[in-house]
Scaffold this active site. Structure first.
Site, PDB file in Angstrom:
ATOM      1  N   TYR A  48       0.846  -1.393  -0.003  1.00 14.41           N
ATOM      2  CA  TYR A  48      -0.087  -0.107   0.004  1.00 14.41           C
ATOM      3  C   TYR A  48       0.921   1.211   0.051  1.00 14.41           C
ATOM      4  O   TYR A  48       0.391   2.215  -0.195  1.00 14.41           O
ATOM      5  CB  TYR A  48      -1.087   0.166   1.106  1.00 14.41           C
ATOM      6  CG  TYR A  48      -1.995  -0.998   1.300  1.00 14.41           C
ATOM      7  CD1 TYR A  48      -2.081  -2.001   0.338  1.00 14.41           C
ATOM      8  CD2 TYR A  48      -2.576  -1.273   2.453  1.00 14.41           C
ATOM      9  CE1 TYR A  48      -3.086  -3.081   0.322  1.00 14.41           C
ATOM     10  CE2 TYR A  48      -3.467  -2.542   2.690  1.00 14.41           C
ATOM     11  CZ  TYR A  48      -3.519  -3.268   1.456  1.00 14.41           C
ATOM     12  OH  TYR A  48      -4.474  -4.411   1.682  1.00 14.41           O
ATOM     13  N   HIS A 105       0.594 -11.467   2.305  1.00 16.13           N
ATOM     14  CA  HIS A 105      -0.389 -10.998   1.405  1.00 16.13           C
ATOM     15  C   HIS A 105      -1.185 -11.776   0.564  1.00 16.13           C
ATOM     16  O   HIS A 105      -2.441 -11.681   0.266  1.00 16.13           O
ATOM     17  CB  HIS A 105       0.048  -9.701   0.893  1.00 16.13           C
ATOM     18  CG  HIS A 105      -0.890  -8.649   0.516  1.00 16.13           C
ATOM     19  ND1 HIS A 105      -0.662  -7.367   0.266  1.00 16.13           N
ATOM     20  CD2 HIS A 105      -2.186  -8.739   0.168  1.00 16.13           C
ATOM     21  CE1 HIS A 105      -1.558  -6.556   0.332  1.00 16.13           C
ATOM     22  NE2 HIS A 105      -2.637  -7.351   0.031  1.00 16.13           N
TER      23      HIS A 105
HETATM   24  N1  LIG Z   1      -5.675  -8.860   1.659  1.00 20.89           N
HETATM   25  C1  LIG Z   1      -5.830  -8.453   0.521  1.00 20.89           C
HETATM   26  O1  LIG Z   1      -5.660  -8.797  -0.406  1.00 20.89           O
HETATM   27  C2  LIG Z   1      -6.892  -7.120   0.270  1.00 20.89           C
HETATM   28  C3  LIG Z   1      -7.477  -6.883  -0.550  1.00 20.89           C
HETATM   29  C4  LIG Z   1      -8.371  -5.653  -0.822  1.00 20.89           C
HETATM   30  C5  LIG Z   1      -8.405  -4.941   0.274  1.00 20.89           C
HETATM   31  N2  LIG Z   1      -7.647  -5.409   1.713  1.00 20.89           N
HETATM   32  C6  LIG Z   1      -7.866  -4.447   2.620  1.00 20.89           C
HETATM   33  O2  LIG Z   1      -9.371  -4.238   2.965  1.00 20.89           O
HETATM   34  C7  LIG Z   1      -9.740  -3.010   3.280  1.00 20.89           C
HETATM   35  C8  LIG Z   1     -11.067  -2.621   2.622  1.00 20.89           C
HETATM   36  O3  LIG Z   1     -11.571  -3.067   1.605  1.00 20.89           O
HETATM   37  P1  LIG Z   1     -11.665  -2.196   0.322  1.00 20.89           P
HETATM   38  O4  LIG Z   1     -10.819  -0.969   0.485  1.00 20.89           O
HETATM   39  O5  LIG Z   1     -11.399  -3.156  -0.908  1.00 20.89           O
HETATM   40  O6  LIG Z   1     -13.398  -2.076   0.134  1.00 20.89           O
HETATM   41  P2  LIG Z   1     -14.367  -1.390   1.198  1.00 20.89           P
HETATM   42  O7  LIG Z   1     -13.901  -1.059   2.735  1.00 20.89           O
HETATM   43  O8  LIG Z   1     -15.602  -2.319   1.400  1.00 20.89           O
HETATM   44  O9  LIG Z   1     -14.845  -0.125   0.659  1.00 20.89           O
HETATM   45  C9  LIG Z   1     -14.235   0.918   0.451  1.00 20.89           C
HETATM   46  C10 LIG Z   1     -14.974   2.159  -0.339  1.00 20.89           C
HETATM   47  O10 LIG Z   1     -16.207   2.234   0.161  1.00 20.89           O
HETATM   48  C11 LIG Z   1     -16.511   3.561   0.446  1.00 20.89           C
HETATM   49  N3  LIG Z   1     -17.097   3.675   1.749  1.00 20.89           N
HETATM   50  C12 LIG Z   1     -16.531   3.439   3.025  1.00 20.89           C
HETATM   51  N4  LIG Z   1     -17.456   3.592   3.905  1.00 20.89           N
HETATM   52  C13 LIG Z   1     -18.612   3.833   3.393  1.00 20.89           C
HETATM   53  C14 LIG Z   1     -19.872   4.158   3.689  1.00 20.89           C
HETATM   54  N5  LIG Z   1     -20.078   3.953   5.174  1.00 20.89           N
HETATM   55  N6  LIG Z   1     -21.043   4.230   2.893  1.00 20.89           N
HETATM   56  C15 LIG Z   1     -20.765   4.176   1.509  1.00 20.89           C
HETATM   57  N7  LIG Z   1     -19.539   4.167   1.086  1.00 20.89           N
HETATM   58  C16 LIG Z   1     -18.594   4.046   1.864  1.00 20.89           C
HETATM   59  C17 LIG Z   1     -15.228   4.077   0.442  1.00 20.89           C
HETATM   60  O11 LIG Z   1     -15.350   5.534  -0.136  1.00 20.89           O
HETATM   61  P3  LIG Z   1     -15.047   6.842   0.741  1.00 20.89           P
HETATM   62  O12 LIG Z   1     -13.329   6.892   1.043  1.00 20.89           O
HETATM   63  O13 LIG Z   1     -15.541   7.880  -0.104  1.00 20.89           O
HETATM   64  O14 LIG Z   1     -15.747   6.598   1.939  1.00 20.89           O
HETATM   65  C18 LIG Z   1     -14.404   3.219  -0.620  1.00 20.89           C
HETATM   66  O15 LIG Z   1     -14.672   3.707  -1.929  1.00 20.89           O
HETATM   67  C19 LIG Z   1      -8.663  -2.283   2.210  1.00 20.89           C
HETATM   68  O16 LIG Z   1      -8.411  -0.834   2.643  1.00 20.89           O
HETATM   69  C20 LIG Z   1      -7.343  -3.054   2.563  1.00 20.89           C
HETATM   70  O17 LIG Z   1      -6.819  -2.748   3.955  1.00 20.89           O
HETATM   71  C21 LIG Z   1      -7.070  -6.504   1.591  1.00 20.89           C
END
Ligand SMILES: NC(=O)c1ccc[n+]([C@@H]2O[C@H](COP(=O)([O-])OP(=O)(O)OC[C@H]3O[C@@H](n4cnc5c(N)ncnc54)[C@H](OP(=O)(O)O)[C@@H]3O)[C@@H](O)[C@H]2O)c1
Length: 272
Positions: A48, A105
Site C-alpha cells: 500500500y 499478503h
Molecule cells: N488482503 C488483500 O488482498 C486485500 C485486498 C483488498 C483490500 N484489503 C484491505 O481491506 C480494506 C477494505 O477493503 P476495500 O478498500 O477494498 O473496500 P471497502 O472497505 O469494502 O470499501 C471502500 C470503499 O467504500 C466507500 N465507503 C466506505 N465507507 C462507506 C460508507 N459508510 N458508505 C458508503 N461508502 C463507503 C469508500 O469511499 P470513501 O473513501 O469515499 O468513503 C471506498 O470507496 C482495504 O483498505 C485493505 O486494507 C486487503
C-alpha cells in the site's frame, strides 16, 4: 456483544480500519481520528506504500499500546531472506516497536510455502511480530499451511461481503480456530443502494453499509472497512448497538453468489 474475537488465544478487534489507497498526511490523520473514535485495529501492507503514514497516525493517537497493527508481506518477497529484510523495512517505516499481526499478503506458488512460513515463524520468535497469519488462502492452501507452520496461524484475510459466498472458507477457518478477516466488507461501497440492505437498514435506523458490516461481525467475522471520510469512520464503527434478526441474516445470506468477487484473482499465479 464482544468487540473482538480470539483465535488461538490471540485477540483481534472486530472492526479495523482498512488503509489501501490512503496516503501521506490524509492517511496519518484518518488513522489518528479512527483510533480516537475507538478503532483498535489498523490494517496496512507493504504494497500500500503507506506504512510511514500509518505509523505516524498510530503514534500521534498516543494509544499505540492499545492498537493492533497489521501489515502484509508482498507476494514477491516470500523467500526467507527477502521476507526477513522486508519485515525489518516495514518496522523501520512504521516506527513502532513491533508489528502485532504479520500476514502473507498473497500466496506465491514459486516459493515453497513451508519456507515462507518458516521465515514468518522466525519473525515471531525474534519478536518482530506478536502473531502471524495469511491472506487470500483457499481452503486447500489453509490445510497445507496449518500442517506445516511451526507457529499458530491466527487469521486468513479474504474478500468477504454479502454478495460473495465464502461459506467454505469461513468453515475452514472455524475448524482451524483462525479468525476470518473480511476485506472489501462493504463491497467497495456496493452495499449502498442494494434494496435488501437498504430496507433492513431503514428498519434499524442504520445505513446499508452498517448492515453489511453488522451481518459479518454478527458471525464473528472481523471487518476492515476503508474510508477517506471522517464521518464514515464513525458510521462504520457504529455497528455494536443493534442486532439483525435470524430472518434478516438469512435474507442477507441469500444475496451471495459463488463467484461475485471484486478483487481479481486471475493475476495471482503470474509472479515473476
Ligand atoms: N488482503 C488483500 O488482498 C486485500 C485486498 C483488498 C483490500 N484489503 C484491505 O481491506 C480494506 C477494505 O477493503 P476495500 O478498500 O477494498 O473496500 P471497502 O472497505 O469494502 O470499501 C471502500 C470503499 O467504500 C466507500 N465507503 C466506505 N465507507 C462507506 C460508507 N459508510 N458508505 C458508503 N461508502 C463507503 C469508500 O469511499 P470513501 O473513501 O469515499 O468513503 C471506498 O470507496 C482495504 O483498505 C485493505 O486494507 C486487503
Amino acid at each position: 456483544m464482544n468487540t473482538f474475537v480470539e483465535a488461538k488465544g490471540f485477540r483481534i478487534p472486530l472492526v479495523g480500519l482498512g488503509t489501501w489507497a490512503l496516503r501521506g498526511r490524509d492517511c496519518a490523520r484518518l488513522v489518528e481520528q479512527a483510533i480516537r473514535i475507538g478503532y483498535r485495529h489498523i490494517d496496512t501492507a507493504q504494497m500500500y506504500d503507506n506504512e510511514e503514514a500509518v505509523g505516524e497516525g498510530v503514534r500521534a493517537s498516543g494509544m499505540r499500546g492499545d492498537v493492533m497493527v497489521t501489515t502484509k508481506v508482498q507476494p514477491t518477497l516470500l523467500s526467507p531472506p527477502d521476507l526477513e529484510r522486508s519485515v525489518k523495512q516495514s518496522l523501520a517505516k512504521l516506527r513502532i516497536d513491533h508489528i502485532d499481526l504479520l500476514i502473507i499478503h498473497w500466496p506465491n506458488p514459486r516459493v515453497p510455502l513451508a519456507e515462507t512460513l518458516g521465515a514468518m515463524a522466525k519473525m515471531k520468535q525474534e519478536g518482530f511480530t506478536r502473531a502471524i497469519g495469511v491472506s487470500n488462502f483457499t481452503v486447500a492452501l489453509l490445510e497445507e499451511a496449518t500442517k506445516v507452520s511451526t507457529e499458530p496461524l491466527v487469521c486468513n484475510q479474504v474478500e468477504c461481503h454479502p454478495f460473495l459466498n465464502q461459506d467454505k472458507v469461513i468453515a475452514a477457518c472455524k475448524e482451524h480456530d483462525m479468525a476470518l478477516v473480511a476485506y472489501s466488507p462493504i463491497a467497495r461501497g456496493g452495499a449502498m443502494g442494494n434494496a435488501v440492505l437498504e430496507r433492513i437498514g431503514t428498519a434499524h435506523g442504520k445505513t446499508a453499509a452498517q448492515v453489511s458490516l453488522r451481518y459479518l461481525v454478527q458471525q464473528g467475522i472481523v471487518v476492515i472497512p476503508r474510508t477517506s471520510k471522517r464521518e464514515r469512520l464513525e458510521e462504520n464503527f457504529a455497528i455494536f448497538d443493534f442486532d439483525l434478526t435470524d430472518a434478516e441474516m438469512r435474507e442477507i445470506h441469500g444475496l451471495s453468489a459463488a463467484n461475485d468477487r471484486i478483487v481479481d484473482w486471475s493475476w495471482s499465479p503470474n509472479w515473476d
